[in-house]
Scaffold this motif. Sequence first.
Motif, PDB file in Angstrom:
ATOM      1  N   GLY A  29     -13.242  -4.191  -0.816  1.00 59.27           N
ATOM      2  CA  GLY A  29     -12.447  -3.008  -1.119  1.00 59.27           C
ATOM      3  C   GLY A  29     -11.873  -2.440   0.159  1.00 59.27           C
ATOM      4  O   GLY A  29     -11.897  -3.081   1.219  1.00 59.27           O
ATOM      5  N   ALA A  30     -11.361  -1.228   0.061  1.00 62.06           N
ATOM      6  CA  ALA A  30     -10.770  -0.557   1.216  1.00 62.06           C
ATOM      7  C   ALA A  30     -11.101   0.922   1.144  1.00 62.06           C
ATOM      8  O   ALA A  30     -11.539   1.436   0.113  1.00 62.06           O
ATOM      9  CB  ALA A  30      -9.260  -0.777   1.252  1.00 62.06           C
ATOM     10  N   PHE A  60     -13.460  -9.420   1.723  1.00 61.36           N
ATOM     11  CA  PHE A  60     -13.435  -7.965   1.593  1.00 61.36           C
ATOM     12  C   PHE A  60     -13.682  -7.563   0.144  1.00 61.36           C
ATOM     13  O   PHE A  60     -13.191  -8.197  -0.786  1.00 61.36           O
ATOM     14  CB  PHE A  60     -12.086  -7.413   2.062  1.00 61.36           C
ATOM     15  CG  PHE A  60     -11.701  -7.861   3.449  1.00 61.36           C
ATOM     16  CD1 PHE A  60     -12.411  -7.413   4.549  1.00 61.36           C
ATOM     17  CD2 PHE A  60     -10.652  -8.746   3.650  1.00 61.36           C
ATOM     18  CE1 PHE A  60     -12.069  -7.833   5.827  1.00 61.36           C
ATOM     19  CE2 PHE A  60     -10.307  -9.172   4.911  1.00 61.36           C
ATOM     20  CZ  PHE A  60     -11.017  -8.716   6.011  1.00 61.36           C
ATOM     21  N   HIS A 119      -4.570  -9.211  -3.373  1.00 66.47           N
ATOM     22  CA  HIS A 119      -5.703  -9.530  -2.515  1.00 66.47           C
ATOM     23  C   HIS A 119      -6.961  -9.873  -3.304  1.00 66.47           C
ATOM     24  O   HIS A 119      -8.062  -9.867  -2.752  1.00 66.47           O
ATOM     25  CB  HIS A 119      -6.000  -8.350  -1.583  1.00 66.47           C
ATOM     26  CG  HIS A 119      -4.851  -7.977  -0.692  1.00 66.47           C
ATOM     27  ND1 HIS A 119      -3.886  -7.071  -1.072  1.00 66.47           N
ATOM     28  CD2 HIS A 119      -4.503  -8.408   0.545  1.00 66.47           C
ATOM     29  CE1 HIS A 119      -3.002  -6.935  -0.101  1.00 66.47           C
ATOM     30  NE2 HIS A 119      -3.349  -7.733   0.895  1.00 66.47           N
ATOM     31  N   ASN A 120      -6.805 -10.166  -4.584  1.00 67.13           N
ATOM     32  CA  ASN A 120      -7.976 -10.462  -5.413  1.00 67.13           C
ATOM     33  C   ASN A 120      -8.737 -11.693  -4.939  1.00 67.13           C
ATOM     34  O   ASN A 120      -9.950 -11.799  -5.121  1.00 67.13           O
ATOM     35  CB  ASN A 120      -7.554 -10.660  -6.876  1.00 67.13           C
ATOM     36  CG  ASN A 120      -7.343  -9.331  -7.585  1.00 67.13           C
ATOM     37  OD1 ASN A 120      -7.769  -8.291  -7.095  1.00 67.13           O
ATOM     38  ND2 ASN A 120      -6.682  -9.365  -8.724  1.00 67.13           N
ATOM     39  N   LEU A 170     -10.793  -1.898   5.914  1.00 67.45           N
ATOM     40  CA  LEU A 170     -11.279  -2.799   4.872  1.00 67.45           C
ATOM     41  C   LEU A 170     -12.810  -2.813   4.863  1.00 67.45           C
ATOM     42  O   LEU A 170     -13.445  -2.722   5.910  1.00 67.45           O
ATOM     43  CB  LEU A 170     -10.742  -4.209   5.099  1.00 67.45           C
ATOM     44  CG  LEU A 170      -9.210  -4.365   5.008  1.00 67.45           C
ATOM     45  CD1 LEU A 170      -8.793  -5.781   5.365  1.00 67.45           C
ATOM     46  CD2 LEU A 170      -8.713  -3.996   3.628  1.00 67.45           C
ATOM     47  N   SER A 219     -10.044   0.250  -4.726  1.00 68.78           N
ATOM     48  CA  SER A 219      -9.889  -1.148  -5.138  1.00 68.78           C
ATOM     49  C   SER A 219      -8.774  -1.818  -4.364  1.00 68.78           C
ATOM     50  O   SER A 219      -7.786  -1.186  -3.970  1.00 68.78           O
ATOM     51  CB  SER A 219      -9.589  -1.217  -6.641  1.00 68.78           C
ATOM     52  OG  SER A 219     -10.634  -0.640  -7.389  1.00 68.78           O
ATOM     53  N   MET A 220      -8.927  -3.127  -4.167  1.00 71.36           N
ATOM     54  CA  MET A 220      -7.871  -3.918  -3.533  1.00 71.36           C
ATOM     55  C   MET A 220      -6.758  -4.177  -4.540  1.00 71.36           C
ATOM     56  O   MET A 220      -6.976  -4.162  -5.761  1.00 71.36           O
ATOM     57  CB  MET A 220      -8.448  -5.252  -3.044  1.00 71.36           C
ATOM     58  CG  MET A 220      -9.616  -5.111  -2.085  1.00 71.36           C
ATOM     59  SD  MET A 220      -9.115  -4.731  -0.410  1.00 71.36           S
ATOM     60  CE  MET A 220      -8.596  -6.355   0.130  1.00 71.36           C
ATOM     61  N   SER A 221      -5.561  -4.427  -4.037  1.00 77.27           N
ATOM     62  CA  SER A 221      -4.445  -4.728  -4.921  1.00 77.27           C
ATOM     63  C   SER A 221      -4.607  -6.118  -5.520  1.00 77.27           C
ATOM     64  O   SER A 221      -5.424  -6.923  -5.058  1.00 77.27           O
ATOM     65  CB  SER A 221      -3.126  -4.646  -4.150  1.00 77.27           C
ATOM     66  OG  SER A 221      -3.037  -5.727  -3.220  1.00 77.27           O
TER      67      SER A 221
END
Length: 680
Positions: A647-648, A645, A639-640, A658, A634-636
């Motif tokens: 996710g990573a 993107f 970065h919502n 990414l 999950s993105m932090s």
Amino acid sequence: MSTLDPVAVFRTEAAECLEAIEAGLLDLTHQLDNKDVVDAVFRGLHTLKGSGAMFGFEALAAFTHHCETAFDRVRKGEVSATSELVAAVLAAQDHMRALVDQPDADHGNIGHKLLAQLQAAVGGKEAAPAAVLVPAAVREAPAKKNSWRIRFSLPANSMANGTNPLGLLDELRDLGECTVRANTSAIPALDELTPTDLHISWDVTLTSEQGRSAIDDVFIFVLDDMELSVEEIDGPTAAVVAPADEKAAPAPVAAASAAPVPPAAVPEFRPVEAVPAKREAPAAVSQAKAAENVRVPAERLDELMDRVGELVIAQSRLSQLASASTDIALRSVSEEIERLSGELRDTMMVLRMVPVATLFSRFRRLVHDLARETGKVIELVTEGESTEVDKTVIERLADPLVHLVRNSIDHGLETPGDRLASGKVEAGTVTLSARQAGGEVIISIKDDGRGINRERVRAKAESSGLIQAGQPLSDSELLQLIFAPGFSTAAAITNLSGRGVGMDVVKKTVEALRGAIDIVSVPGQGSEVSLRIPLTLAIIDGLLVRVGSGRYVIPLSAVEECLELSLEEDLRSRGRSFISLRDSLVPFLRLRDLFRTGTKPDVHQKVVVISTGTERVGLVVDQIIGDHQTVIKSMSKLHNNVATFSGATILGDGSVALILDVGHLVAAGQQQEAQLRVAG
């Protein structure tokens, strides 16, 4: 090794039993004269009552008994099944669920109110709530009494698992006059005795007005694990005598019948092991089926999925080291580990996939209740129930679908009078469907109602300040306004709608799942809301690409093909970003410009054509590195709001790549195409 809590096991099985009862009741609403469904509901209620009593849920057993009695009268033809009875037992079933979850809580007088509704539903002939169970022999008075010889034994661990054999004997006494003898010959010596094990079997002679089915119902929820023999001893078979060397030790009986059978008429005890049970074959089949399925807590699957994800990352690191090495043995081991980790990943993904039927089945009750509440005639249709989705996705989609179904029924479907006046059939239809498209599952909620009133949506949006008065909007943008926080076109706040929070929840949940929402509405014909959701949130196959100095992952399920874009073609397409692909123009996005890499393009750029449904767009990248098993992280929170993107992932060398949001990029490409066509 951890041991299962018997009460927790009972709660799990009770939840399944309640779901089966609810499904039967909802089936009964369409076929009130279906005897098989009535019998199925009765058996479910009987199982729940008996199991609850065995595990100490006395309030549940006493309450369920009255519903069981009502359906017993229905199956005997004393009363008819009606929609009022089904509604009363459905409401009672909700109370049963509360008694299972919180047996010690204060539930007030809810139970008494529900029993009053039940009494009214069966024509007022149901007995008033009482603390004791009414013997079956009192409820029915056939002309003939039969005598039965019942021999049974339970597994040694029965009492440890919550099965009380005295409860079974009490139920047999409720059927009529009976004499009970206990066989204690299997009890071991004191130094070998395990106090929690059961070593006693029973021989019961029963004289009752009830038939064989009533005896079977006593053992219905322990039948799979026990040894049981039931023989009718009327007539010539009553004189059967067991061999003299078999001895029986009489057991004291707490409550004898009013008129016990004379001892001379009771055959001597014959050990249960010597007599084959009449249901031995079905029980063996049932045990075989049960052995094929293992109940595993969901947390363990999640933990295993995490371990598989870490293994995939480690395997990626090994593959990278092997590719840089000249050691043939290392490369061979790396390829084998890659194959095994891929198979393990695929197996793990299958374990996490569940059919959407488990999600759709919840809405039968919701639609039934809303139909009674709104006075509308509603038919629920489900399609594509075998489509499988990750269990995490199923869990998180439950609430959004509830809001969408309620919205379709309240805002979409008309009243029966309005439908007839507009030339439609009286019953409105809500269709839940699911289908797989690439790496996505598309779940649609469709109704044949009045459709979305665009003028009301625009007026509400302007009055709420969401848009400026007269602001030009496409039809899609206008319809998407219904998902704005606090937005509602309802004239008044009701139990169903008017607060403007439901559709906002839908949008936030779908976006959190990296999905998208599409709306189609035709005035007078109805609306369709489609949720496009990724099949899984854990591990995917990806195409690893390079743009500038950064590396990115494109979900492989969305990739159609890869083309080469020469420098000359790139220069020719400046200002008109289209490529000709088999007589059709496909817009493309230069990721180097989109990500502002500040680097010069490679001489031989590549175009990766991706699609969602029928829409396609090309992504221009500098290099295609290859396929990559991608563990989604999950993105932090910072970065919502970065919609490009989804996710990573961690690459083999420890760096981060990414994951591109295909749906967002396709939408951006289509928007660019529309703007260019307007400008051109």
